[in-house]
Design an enzyme around this catalytic site. Structure first.
Site, short mmCIF file in Angstrom:
data_model
loop_
_atom_site.label_atom_id
_atom_site.label_comp_id
_atom_site.label_asym_id
_atom_site.label_seq_id
_atom_site.Cartn_x
_atom_site.Cartn_y
_atom_site.Cartn_z
N LYS A 185 0.70 -0.89 0.00
CA LYS A 185 -0.16 0.35 -0.46
C LYS A 185 0.91 1.74 0.31
O LYS A 185 1.69 1.00 0.94
CB LYS A 185 -0.95 0.06 1.29
CG LYS A 185 -2.16 1.28 1.45
CD LYS A 185 -2.20 1.17 2.34
CE LYS A 185 -3.37 2.47 2.81
NZ LYS A 185 -3.85 2.53 4.49
N GLU A 230 -9.19 11.75 11.98
CA GLU A 230 -8.15 10.87 12.49
C GLU A 230 -7.69 11.34 14.14
O GLU A 230 -6.68 12.18 13.37
CB GLU A 230 -6.99 10.73 11.39
CG GLU A 230 -6.13 9.33 12.34
CD GLU A 230 -6.37 8.48 10.98
OE1 GLU A 230 -5.76 7.34 10.19
OE2 GLU A 230 -7.13 8.19 9.17
#
Length: 436
Positions: A185, A230
């Site tokens: 990723k 977040e």
């Protein structure tokens, strides 16, 4: 490397007092209009949190040891501080707001700021902290709501270093590398440059972001302004928690359709894979500081006005006396903003992004004298230009895995630009958006 000021040359004197009920009901409205945009500090969610202004002390640093340098400076300042704290809660007493660069080699600098005035609220408890350098207790500040700040006027947006088409090509190349097994990723970011007709006021942006995105932490430190969903790490009396977001789908404003999209997000193998990488990286890093951990087996769907995310809250009991900033350092960069494996993903970011992230995607937040605090990831954000108060660079990033479609990633990044674009172009105050 930075030179560490000694406590003898900058002795903080702090005084915290409880505030009467109602005085701090609207924290953002208390920030004086005359405070320069770069001198405003904020960490507010659903009306609670802390705001600050003025500068009693500050520290800037850069390089690979920037977190260590900052933590060392703050420990020295707090060890020598004279504190009168009548409230004794996390966030009272002397407080440092911070914004750290994503990359060690960034030409921008990481910064800790100790505001001369801080106002905080948790539940029914509100407080005022005033801080000075010297020997005498600082004077008490008179608080009053300020007038609505002025809008920045007409806004023109331009591409950053890469156009949307060029960034889509970079995503396609990242997918090819992932498919070949080079990495699992990578997170790639885009930039937009906003130019306003009038100077952009931090107070204006904060109020607009809070109105629309009250399920996020609305932050400001040294001209870095945004609304992050977040939480990288919160430390509160030994309990560390971290909210991991990875896997995103854009909302349609049709509630029934959005519920169906949320269900598809929760079943998406591509998004679940991306999310698993991010959770694993956070749990592994946080676990090195904790005697026990709680990592949920499956994520939940977090609903925001513009997007929905897969989310997991990781928690642990810290047993090594680390401060919240040191925990943030151990977590950075997580797979949510970098990728997996970290070193390979970080090198690919440097190769493909073509921009300096500065403090975008780095830790942003605050820390008190005990080391407790809250540090989020500086997402959904923009950096005011220090030379031209009418200019701001906006950032948005997407996690790229084997199943990523470059065109879909461009659409996702556009959705992530919306909070800052909407705040900049708002014409008048609006009613809070209804959130699930």
């Amino acid at each position: 490397m930075s030179t560490l000021p000694t406590a003898d040359t900058q002795r903080l004197v702090a005084r915290t007092q409880a505030l009467p009920s109602g005085v701090a009901d609207d924290l953002l409205a208390l920030i004086p209009a005359a405070v320069p945009a770069a001198a405003v500090c904020s960490w507010v969610r659903r009306g609670e949190g802390i705001v600050g202004w003025g500068t009693a002390a500050e520290f800037t640093t850069a390089g690979a040891d920037r977190f260590t340098q900052a933590a060392t400076w703050w420990r020295a300042m707090c060890a020598a501080a004279v504190v009168r704290d009548d409230v004794q809660r996390p966030g009272t007493g002397p407080l440092a707001f911070g914004a750290m660069t994503y990359a060690a080699g960034s030409p921008q600098r990481s910064r800790l700021v100790v505001p001369s005035v801080v106002v905080g609220r948790r539940g029914d408890q509100a407080w005022l902290t005033t801080v000075a350098v010297g020997e005498a207790l600082p004077h008490t500040e008179t608080l009053a709501p300020t007038a609505e700040p002025g809008a920045p006027g007409e806004i023109a947006f331009a591409d950053g270093p890469k156009t949307a088409a060029e960034w889509e090509m970079a995503v396609a190349e990242a997918v090819r590398r992932i498919t070949r097994g080079v990495l699992d990723k990578v997170v790639l970011a885009r930039a937009l440059v906003a130019r306003a007709h009038e100077p952009i006021q931090t107070q204006w942006l904060l109020r607009r972001l809070a109105e629309r995105y009250d399920n996020t932490w609305v932050f400001a430190v040294d001209g870095l302004v945004g609304a992050t969903p977040e939480m990288l790490v919160r430390l509160d009396r030994g309990l560390a928690t971290s909210r991991v977001l990875a896997g995103t789908i854009r909302r349609t404003r049709d509630d029934e359709h959005d519920l169906a999209l949320a269900a598809s997000l929760a079943r998406s193998s591509k998004d679940l894979e991306e999310h698993e990488y991010a959770v694993r990286s956070v749990a592994d890093a946080l676990g090195r500081h904790c005697g026990s951990m709680n990592v949920p087996e499956s994520p939940f769907v977090l609903h925001l006005p513009n997007v929905m995310h897969l989310a997991t809250d990781v928690a642990g009991a810290v047993d090594d006396r680390s401060t919240s900033l040191e925990l943030a350092a151990s977590l950075h960069p997580s797979a949510a903003v970098c990728g997996t494996p970290t070193a390979v993903a970080d090198a690919l970011i440097t190769e493909l992004e073509g921009l300096d992230r500065g403090r975008y995607a780095g830790p942003v937040g605050w820390m008190d004298a005990l080391g407790d605090g809250e540090w989020g990831l500086a997402l959904r954000s923009g950096q005011l230009d220090q030379a031209d108060p009418r200019m701001m660079t906006l950032f948005a990033g997407c996690g790229i895995v084997a199943g990523s479609d470059p065109n879909d990633e461009v659409a996702e990044s556009d959705a992530k630009f919306l909070p800052m674009r909407d705040a900049l172009t708002a014409l008048a105050p609006v009613t809070n958006a209804a959130l699930d």
